[in-house]
Design an enzyme around this catalytic site. Structure first.
Site, PDB file in Angstrom:
ATOM      1  N   SER A 140       8.557 -63.188  38.137  1.00 40.01           N
ATOM      2  CA  SER A 140       9.345 -62.080  37.617  1.00 40.01           C
ATOM      3  C   SER A 140       8.665 -60.728  37.735  1.00 40.01           C
ATOM      4  CB  SER A 140       9.703 -62.348  36.154  1.00 40.01           C
ATOM      5  OG  SER A 140       8.547 -62.634  35.395  1.00 40.01           O
TER       6      SER A 140
ATOM      7  N   HIS B 154      15.201 -65.340  38.842  1.00 44.00           N
ATOM      8  CA  HIS B 154      15.276 -64.179  39.742  1.00 44.00           C
ATOM      9  C   HIS B 154      15.736 -64.556  41.139  1.00 44.00           C
ATOM     10  CE1 HIS B 154      13.534 -61.235  36.994  1.00 44.00           C
ATOM     11  NE2 HIS B 154      12.784 -62.229  36.562  1.00 44.00           N
TER      12      HIS B 154
ATOM     13  N   LYS C  89      20.797 -62.087  35.057  1.00 43.08           N
ATOM     14  CA  LYS C  89      20.224 -61.221  36.102  1.00 43.08           C
ATOM     15  C   LYS C  89      21.250 -61.028  37.220  1.00 43.08           C
ATOM     16  CE  LYS C  89      15.842 -61.851  34.153  1.00 43.08           C
ATOM     17  NZ  LYS C  89      14.863 -62.839  33.719  1.00 43.08           N
TER      18      LYS C  89
HETATM   19  C1  LIG Z   1      14.354 -63.193  32.455  1.00 41.23           C
HETATM   20  C2  LIG Z   1      13.719 -64.502  32.672  1.00 41.23           C
HETATM   21  C3  LIG Z   1      14.021 -65.584  31.857  1.00 41.23           C
HETATM   22  C4  LIG Z   1      14.878 -65.441  30.614  1.00 41.23           C
HETATM   23  O1  LIG Z   1      16.208 -65.281  30.921  1.00 41.23           O
HETATM   24  P1  LIG Z   1      17.178 -64.592  29.854  1.00 41.23           P
HETATM   25  O2  LIG Z   1      18.514 -65.053  30.257  1.00 41.23           O
HETATM   26  O3  LIG Z   1      16.977 -63.125  30.017  1.00 41.23           O
HETATM   27  O4  LIG Z   1      16.775 -65.063  28.504  1.00 41.23           O
HETATM   28  C5  LIG Z   1      13.481 -66.805  32.167  1.00 41.23           C
HETATM   29  N1  LIG Z   1      12.656 -66.956  33.224  1.00 41.23           N
HETATM   30  C6  LIG Z   1      12.320 -65.930  34.021  1.00 41.23           C
HETATM   31  C7  LIG Z   1      11.412 -66.157  35.173  1.00 41.23           C
HETATM   32  C8  LIG Z   1      12.839 -64.663  33.757  1.00 41.23           C
HETATM   33  O5  LIG Z   1      12.477 -63.627  34.496  1.00 41.23           O
END
Ligand SMILES: *Cc1c(COP(=O)(O)O)cnc(C)c1O
Length: 394
Positions: free
Chosen positions: A183, A211, A243
């Site tokens: 991330s 991602h 995302k």
């Molecule tokens: C953002 C993220 C999450 C969490 O996801 P949300 O839906 O925002 O709670 C989990 N794993 C990774 C690698 C992330 O970047």
């Protein structure tokens, strides 16, 4: 002697964070989603959103959510296992499984909760989890919550994974966990090598494609598809709708025994109220649009290449990575803060990312490109970055 007044203790701790350049503050952003926002009353170009395909502002997601709200209300009333298992959840889970080409899938309120549930639901005391050093905080928290033995390997080091697998106790379950796309760095995990190592040792491989879903692979299926793999029963896929899919919610996709285990063991699934139908409806629409508007992914990767070329020409060193996450390494936290604030003064929002989100000494500006940007937007960002870097003495 230091005071025992709890509020004084909190104030002292916060002041210490501030003196280290590590104090976090909330910044108000609005009024709409998309790359052009208002921050502190000033128009700002957003270069920090994970809405990679620009779906968060898509009218079809809003319409789907609105229709579900009007038909079924705003709350599901109970946990999925009590009386909250609504048709919208079941329809969505079929859709997720079809999209990820797995036997089954389970919807969670957020990706964070999906990771908590997946890891701590699968592994417990007596089991072994092997985890990449740069995994997302939700995976780290999940490992702790599981009370399994946790071994952390150096970032992307498959040899280290093989060694740890060779030392695994003969009894109990072994789980290898990794972000598919990391991330804060934007690089891909060596998924084929991790899978081969896990498979040889009889371990499960969990890939968090938060991602990668919607972004990587010819059809946006994620890192698995990018590497030419197809899902298998020894893989567990975690993803998020928050995302590239433009909504909110997480999921675990895999073998039906994995999903049944989640329903029985995943505390972040069991002990929380089911997401409202509107959230499931928007999520489903996001999945459909990944297939129906593939031009968004094409445009995203085209813009990423353009932005990287322009940053390279401006003298920023980016390495050989591709994709929409672009870390500009600064180093010390206070310097990254200076750079982030200088950017904001020039109308670009891309806040500094500091420890503990990233390792000590690797504070950075994390830039993200979305399909909703234009080349002109990215030109503006490059110009602001050049000036902000000068101001921060880089
Ligand atoms: C953002 C993220 C999450 C969490 O996801 P949300 O839906 O925002 O709670 C989990 N794993 C990774 C690698 C992330 O970047």
């Amino acid at each position: 002697m230091a005071s025992r007044d709890p509020l004084e203790i909190l104030a002292r701790r916060l002041a210490q964070r501030q003196s280290q350049g590590l104090l976090r503050r909330l910044v108000g952003v609005g009024p709409a989603c998309g790359p052009h926002v208002v921050v502190g009353g000033k128009p700002c170009l957003l270069m920090a959103s994970n809405d990679y395909l620009g779906l968060a502002g898509h009218p079809r997601l809003a319409q789907a959510a609105q229709a579900a709200c009007l038909a079924s209300g705003t709350g599901s009333g109970a946990s999925r296992l009590v009386s909250g298992n609504l048709e919208a959840h079941q329809v969505l889970e079929k859709q997720i499984a079809a999209f990820k080409e797995t036997e089954a899938a389970l919807f969670f309120p957020t990706g964070y909760m999906a990771n908590l549930g997946a890891v701590s639901g699968l592994a417990g005391p007596g089991d072994l989890i092997i985890s990449d050093q740069l995994n997302h905080a939700s995976l780290i928290d999940a490992c702790r919550l599981s009370r399994a033995t946790v071994k952390v390997y150096a970032h992307g080091d498959v040899e280290a994974v093989r060694r740890l697998l060779a030392d695994a106790p003969p009894q109990g379950l072994t789980l290898v966990v990794s972000d598919g796309v990391f991330s804060m760095d934007g690089d891909l995990a060596p998924v084929p090598e991790l899978l081969a190592a896990a498979r040889q040792a009889g371990a499960l491989l969990l890939i968090d494609d938060a991602h990668a879903t919607g972004v990587w692979g010819a059809r946006g299926r994620g890192s698995i598809e990018h590497f030419g793999l197809t899902p298998s029963p020894d893989m567990v896929m975690v993803g998020t709708f928050s995302k590239a899919l433009g909504g909110l919610g997480g999921f675990v996709a895999g073998h039906s025994l994995v999903v049944q285990t989640m329903v029985n063991n995943a505390r972040s699934f069991i002990y929380t109220t089911a997401p409202p139908p509107s959230q499931a409806a928007a999520a489903g629409e996001g999945l459909r649009l990944v297939d129906e508007e593939p031009w968004r992914r094409g445009k995203l990767h085209q813009l990423c290449a353009y932005f990287r070329k322009r940053l390279d020409q401006a003298g920023f060193s980016l390495g050989s990575l591709a994709g929409p996450i672009i870390p500009l390494l600064v180093g010390p936290a206070d310097k990254a803060m200076t750079m982030g604030l200088a950017l904001q003064e020039r109308g670009v929002l891309a806040p500094a990312i500091r420890p503990p989100t990233v390792p000590e000494g690797t504070s950075r500006i994390r830039l993200t490109v979305t399909a909703a940007h234009s080349e002109e937007d990215l030109d503006q960002a490059v110009l602001a970055l050049v000036m902000a870097a000068q101001e921060a003495g880089l």
